[in-house]
Write an enzyme that holds these catalytic residues in place. Structure first.
Site, PDB file in Angstrom:
ATOM      1  N   TYR A  52       0.839  -1.202   0.000  1.00  0.00           N
ATOM      2  CA  TYR A  52       0.000   0.000   0.000  1.00  0.00           C
ATOM      3  C   TYR A  52       0.874   1.252   0.000  1.00  0.00           C
ATOM      4  CZ  TYR A  52       1.253   0.754   4.886  1.00  0.00           C
ATOM      5  OH  TYR A  52       1.944   0.992   6.031  1.00  0.00           O
ATOM      6  N   PHE A  62       2.312   9.797   3.213  1.00  0.00           N
ATOM      7  CA  PHE A  62       2.708   9.685   4.614  1.00  0.00           C
ATOM      8  C   PHE A  62       3.186   8.275   4.988  1.00  0.00           C
ATOM      9  CE2 PHE A  62      -1.993   9.363   4.518  1.00  0.00           C
ATOM     10  CZ  PHE A  62      -2.176   8.099   5.044  1.00  0.00           C
ATOM     11  N   ASP A  63       2.943   7.277   4.143  1.00  0.00           N
ATOM     12  CA  ASP A  63       3.402   5.916   4.486  1.00  0.00           C
ATOM     13  C   ASP A  63       3.341   5.042   3.237  1.00  0.00           C
ATOM     14  OD1 ASP A  63       4.291   3.759   5.943  1.00  0.00           O
ATOM     15  OD2 ASP A  63       2.339   3.278   6.829  1.00  0.00           O
ATOM     16  N   ILE A  82      -7.421   0.645  10.329  1.00  0.00           N
ATOM     17  CA  ILE A  82      -8.551   1.588  10.327  1.00  0.00           C
ATOM     18  C   ILE A  82      -9.776   0.926   9.689  1.00  0.00           C
ATOM     19  CG2 ILE A  82      -7.084   3.630  10.327  1.00  0.00           C
ATOM     20  CD1 ILE A  82      -7.546   3.867   7.309  1.00  0.00           C
ATOM     21  N   TYR A 108      -8.677   8.250  10.616  1.00  0.00           N
ATOM     22  CA  TYR A 108      -7.985   8.586  11.872  1.00  0.00           C
ATOM     23  C   TYR A 108      -8.765   9.577  12.735  1.00  0.00           C
ATOM     24  CZ  TYR A 108      -4.317   6.183   9.361  1.00  0.00           C
ATOM     25  OH  TYR A 108      -3.613   5.242   8.657  1.00  0.00           O
ATOM     26  N   PHE A 125      -5.635   5.591   0.061  1.00  0.00           N
ATOM     27  CA  PHE A 125      -4.700   4.477   0.091  1.00  0.00           C
ATOM     28  C   PHE A 125      -4.751   3.751  -1.251  1.00  0.00           C
ATOM     29  CE2 PHE A 125      -4.959   5.054   4.667  1.00  0.00           C
ATOM     30  CZ  PHE A 125      -3.659   4.756   5.078  1.00  0.00           C
TER      31      PHE A 125
END
Length: 548
Positions: A52, A62-63, A82, A108, A125
């Site tokens: 992902y 961010f990731d 999540i 979040y 995502f």
């Protein structure tokens, strides 16, 4: 099998590459980038593996698992990620790539995930579902979780009466080995080791390998178990981990509603067809009493035992059993007195069956004979056919010759000497059967049988001589002449062949005369029609197109 999602299903929509749709009613969106394989999707509790990349709605990353070079694994639907992931990934197929747009309530929330994700942030995502391992709560009470390690074959599962063969290894949660076996057989309904075994195998397919997480209520409960022989102790309230493989099983079923005939399949048969009333069947069988004494043995020394279903030639229990069997099936049948010999004593082939005896029959098809047995059985059927032929019973003789050939039809496993014996039997039986078919006026079948012989022996005079009259009756006179000429080349002094050739020539003259007369009549009619057409043309005035 679960149905695939319908096109308008808001929970699990079908998308084409580039399309975006809502999932549910809470603002979760899914855009398909690449379609996956098949139709299955993961379920809650499954171990999923994904790659992902996560970004804010403005594109700020961010990731990413891709940056780390390691796929991310988690259990779906258990709150380990999540909520938007739990809801979105269960709509994906293996290999699928999709972009999920997830509102704060499913991501979040109000607090965000400082410092990279601000409060109340909508995130995206890009997810690829690499694979998943199915984990099922097989009793629907949290007592046994089954994780499939190797998929099984076909779709059938064992039932309570079936006898299963399993391999297993049982450990405590800390890895301590409790018990292990490379192969143990038990009846499903009776269970084995602990209650989880019976529950689990009823959900498994042949060859399936699983890892079970077994809670105390399906293991040894609050009492646990002391060490037994080479097996370790199980503490009170212990959870067990069991690696289990269903190697195979023997199907066992009641044939009648009153449960007085029980059949265990020792070897599966072929196809789907089963005998019906009036069918002639061939079996090998052994009948035993409860103490193991054999009272009847048929089809083992003298070739297959034959009887017609529903004609009362054998006990009722045997007829009912055979009607459930497929070709090649090998079964063990337990028949209670009501379907065997009842309340009377019965003198059988090898022993007396006492009154009110439960009997056991082991039945199998003739294909299980070894090569010498097949050749011997084939020879006996050939001789039976010869006797019937000489007695004028041509139809029954033909069937004996057919059966003789069936015994040795597949002889590729025979040694050289056995193959020579098999070849001689095939040649003789097919030739004799061809003679039967000529008498029965099935000329096409006679021609085919002679052709089979000639495929084995191209210079077989009898096959050529018997195929020729079949060709004559089928009005293939040129082929008939070719066969007789070839036979005369091989055996020029054969008087029967010479007489047959004279008959053929006379037939050819007859057909030539009929053909000449037939075609002569046709040509006469054609000439008459042409003459009439010419006269008509002379009487018809020429029409001139004035517009030309």
């Amino acid at each position: 099998m679960e149905e695939t999602a319908k096109k308008d299903d808001p929970i699990n929509p079908i998308l084409k590459a580039g399309e975006e749709k809502d999932i549910g009613n809470d603002g979760l969106k899914k855009k398909l980038v690449k379609e996956g394989e098949g139709w299955e999707t993961p379920k809650n509790g499954d171990d999923v593996e994904v790659h992902y990349t996560g970004a804010l709605i403005d594109g700020t990353k961010f990731d990413s698992s891709l940056d780390r070079g390691t796929p991310f694994k988690f259990k779906l639907g258990l709150g380990q990620v999540i909520k938007g992931w739990d809801e979105g990934i269960k709509t994906m197929k293996k290999g699928e790539n999709a972009i999920f747009t997830i509102p704060p309530e499913l991501a979040y929330g109000e607090s965000g995930s400082p410092p990279t994700i601000p409060p109340n942030a909508t995130v995206q995502f890009d997810v690829e579902l690499i694979s998943w391992t199915s984990v099922k709560d097989i009793c629907q009470d949290g007592g046994i979780f089954k994780k499939i390690l190797v998929e099984g074959e076909k779709w059938q599962n064992p039932k309570d009466l079936d006898e299963v063969l399993v391999k297993y290894e049982v450990c405590l949660e800390d890895g301590t080995l409790v018990s292990k076996s490379h192969g143990v057989e038990f009846t499903v309904g009776d269970g084995y080791f602990c209650p989880a075994f019976a529950e689990a195998v009823k959900t498994m397919k042949k060859g399936e390998q699983v890892l079970l997480t077994v809670k105390p209520q399906y293991a040894f409960g609050e009492d646990g178990r002391s060490a037994v022989d080479s097996e370790g102790a199980v503490p009170p309230n212990a959870t067990l981990h069991i690696a289990l493989e269903l190697v195979s099983w023997k199907s066992v079923a009641h044939i009648t509603k009153d449960k007085k005939i029980l059949k265990k399949i020792l070897k599966e048969g072929e196809g789907y067809d089963r005998p019906f009333n009036g069918t002639m069947v061939q079996v090998k069988l052994i009948g035993k009493l409860e103490d193991g004494m054999i009272f009847v043995k048929k089809g083992h020394d003298e070739g297959s035992f034959e009887f017609k279903v529903d004609e009362g030639q054998v006990i009722d229990g045997l007829e009912k059993t055979v009607k459930t069997m497929k070709k090649g099936e090998h079964a063990l049948t337990t028949i209670q007195p009501e379907y065997a010999f009842g309340s009377s004593e019965s003198q059988q082939e090898l022993a007396v069956v006492p009154a009110n005896s439960t009997v056991y029959y082991e039945e199998k098809e003739s294909w299980e004979m070894n090569a010498p047995e097949k050749i011997e059985a084939s020879g006996k059927k050939k001789e039976e056919g010869n006797v019937l032929f000489r007695a004028g019973n041509i139809e029954r003789a033909s069937k004996r010759y057919e059966k003789a050939v069936r015994y040795i039809e597949h002889d590729y496993s025979f040694n050289h000497e056995e193959q020579q014996q098999s070849k001689l039997l095939k040649v003789t039986c097919n030739l004799n059967n061809a003679a039967c078919q000529l008498k029965l006026k099935d000329y096409k079948q006679a021609e085919e049988l002679c052709t089979k012989v000639l495929e084995l022996e191209s210079r077989n005079v009898k096959a050529l001589y018997r195929r020729a009259p079949a060709y004559i009756q089928l009005v293939d006179l040129d082929l008939a002449e070719a066969d007789i000429k070839k036979a005369l080349e091989i055996d020029p002094g054969n008087r029967e062949l010479k007489m047959g050739y004279q008959v053929l020539k006379e037939k050819m003259r007859e057909y030539n005369k009929k053909d000449a007369q037939f075609y002569g009549n046709i040509f006469a009619k054609m000439n008459l029609q042409q003459a009439n057409a010419a006269k008509q043309e002379q009487r018809t005035p020429m029409i001139i197109d004035s517009k030309a």
